[in-house]
Design a protein around this motif. Structure first.
Motif, short mmCIF file in Angstrom:
data_model
loop_
_atom_site.label_atom_id
_atom_site.label_comp_id
_atom_site.label_asym_id
_atom_site.label_seq_id
_atom_site.Cartn_x
_atom_site.Cartn_y
_atom_site.Cartn_z
N TYR A 261 39.98 22.63 32.03
CA TYR A 261 39.17 21.84 32.97
C TYR A 261 37.69 21.89 32.61
O TYR A 261 37.01 20.86 32.57
CB TYR A 261 39.39 22.38 34.38
N ILE A 266 39.34 17.76 32.99
CA ILE A 266 40.58 17.41 33.66
C ILE A 266 41.57 18.56 33.55
O ILE A 266 41.64 19.24 32.52
CB ILE A 266 41.20 16.12 33.08
N ALA A 272 40.41 16.02 38.37
CA ALA A 272 39.39 15.69 37.37
C ALA A 272 38.01 16.06 37.90
O ALA A 272 37.76 16.04 39.10
CB ALA A 272 39.44 14.20 37.05
N ARG A 352 47.05 12.88 33.77
CA ARG A 352 46.41 12.62 35.06
C ARG A 352 47.28 13.21 36.17
O ARG A 352 48.47 12.94 36.25
CB ARG A 352 46.22 11.12 35.27
N GLY A 385 39.14 10.36 29.50
CA GLY A 385 39.60 10.96 30.74
C GLY A 385 39.67 9.95 31.87
O GLY A 385 39.39 8.75 31.69
#
Length: 434
Positions: A261, A266, A272, A352, A385
């Motif tokens: 992260y 992310i 995110a 995601r 991203g």
């Protein structure tokens, strides 16, 4: 006025009282006084060892210096960025070696004093928007390296606008009193029972990284509440989540998840980076991997108390029940959100996370989830991203409240947020400041 108020009154009493007040004021000013440090000729960039400058560049990234000291669309490190606070608006200083508007005439000693004590070269107290309550823990060698880096940048002549603070907070000697309560000097303790990596992370997080500056609650005086360190705070109108055992994530953060992260912006199991975390990730993307892993190791330990060995829960999707409770939110979600966040949406996958795992949607404070809807999300690193448009201009406060209430009921097992529309209104106002 009642005569009773004058009982025992004598003209000398007033004079003695005035003298006492004046004496106290002079004593306070004496305590707050700091001498100026003599200016030096602007050093030649070649006077600094290349290795020291390179190390300072990395340390400046770890401290996010450019984030606060670069105005929107401005030259890097030239200052004049508006910083909104509960006490008014501050403008960051010019950190380039310009002799007139920057730090060109500052010695290394003057720079260290500013970073550790919050005192300018002139002797003026600096506002704690410069997080010297954290920088005071940084070693002199590291501060000298940052100084070398800054003094080898291209000078930029740019004066910062005057601060706009609530009276009498523009009177800088008052900051001496603030420091008596909230500036705690000294090195970050080394824990011999912990690994070298953990101790390195502690040094970076508590010092240059100043993570507690955003992730710790603050009191009415603007000081960090030490007894509630890393229990969540406020950053530029967003809610910085707790970095202790109360963190709201559905799946416990591991050092590896935190590293990913912090390095990329992310985490497939958490969400995110958005808002103020975007620039932080952008900085950490280019520092040594070992430093980011150290930060992740230390922060993960602060969140200990979550059983990271237990099976990860599957994301929730209470679509039918949520639609019955929040029909307007369900309709809005179908039109504005489902194309990216609904089951089978082409944007899902590719790392995601499902909304059932997004930490902001599970937080006790809805502010960051609201700001994500209002402002959107921009990929922090080179356009890579998740990207989400903002809906501030297309959804009313009531509509934002409806859709976020529906999303929380659909994708989490958390209780409903209260006074959502009021919170949306406040978040929208903070978005527009300063």
């Amino acid at each position: 006025m009642s005569a009773r108020l004058f009982r025992g009154y004598h003209p000398h009493t007033a004079r003695y009282g005035a003298v006492l007040i004046l004496a106290m004021a002079l004593f306070a000013l004496a305590l707050s006084w700091r001498p100026a440090i003599a200016p030096i000729p602007v050093p030649s960039p070649s006077s600094f060892p290349a290795e020291q400058v390179a190390r300072g560049a990395v340390l400046a990234k770890l401290g996010d210096c450019a984030v606060c000291h670069t105005a929107e669309g401005g030259r890097p490190l030239a200052g004049a960025r508006a910083l909104a606070t509960p006490f008014g608006t501050l403008y960051s200083d010019n950190l380039t070696p310009d002799p007139d508007t920057g730090i060109g005439h500052w010695s290394a000693a003057a720079f260290r004093r500013a970073m550790k004590d919050g005192i300018s070269r002139s002797g003026a107290h600096l506002y704690p928007a410069l997080p010297y309550e954290h920088f005071t823990h940084v070693t002199d060698a590291d501060l000298d390296a940052i100084y070398a880096f800054l003094m080898t940048r291209r000078p930029v002549h740019q004066e910062a606008p005057a601060n706009k603070l609530i009276p009498p907070l523009g009177f800088r000697p008052l900051l001496a009193g603030w420091k008596m309560f909230f500036l705690h000097k000294g090195a970050v303790p080394v824990d011999p029972g912990r690994s070298t990596e953990w101790n390195r992370g502690a040094y970076l997080v508590e010092g240059l990284g100043h993570c507690g500056g955003c992730h710790t609650p603050r009191n009415l005086a603007g000081g960090e509440e030490g007894a509630r360190a890393y229990h969540g705070g406020v950053a530029e109108g967003w809610h910085a989540p707790a970095l202790d055992a109360s963190n709201p994530a559905a799946r416990a953060w591991t050092p590896d998840a935190l590293y990913t992260y912090l390095r990329t912006g992310i985490s497939p199991d958490h969400g995110a980076a958005a808002g103020p975390m975007g620039p932080v990730v952008e900085s950490l993307a280019s520092v040594p991997e070992s430093d980011v892993r150290a930060i992740a190791t230390y922060i993960a330990s602060r969140m200990a108390g979550r059983d990271i060995g237990s099976p990860a829960p599957a994301p929730l999707d209470n679509e039918v029940a949520a639609a019955k409770r929040f029909p307007e939110g369900a309709t809005l979600f179908a039109g504005a959100c489902a194309g990216c966040h609904g089951p089978g949406a082409p944007m899902m996958g590719q790392g995601r996370p499902s909304l059932g795992l997004v930490s902001n949607l599970r937080d006790d404070d809805p502010t960051s989830a609201i700001q994500a809807i209002l402002q959107g999300i921009e990929p922090p690193i080179g356009g890579r991203g998740p990207k989400m448009p903002g809906f501030a201009d297309s959804l009313t406060d009531g509509q934002v409240a409806a859709v976020i209430a529906y999303a929380r009921a659909r994708y989490t097992d958390r209780p409903d947020w209260s006074k959502l529309e009021q919170t949306v209104r406040k978040a929208r106002k903070e978005r527009a400041q300063p």
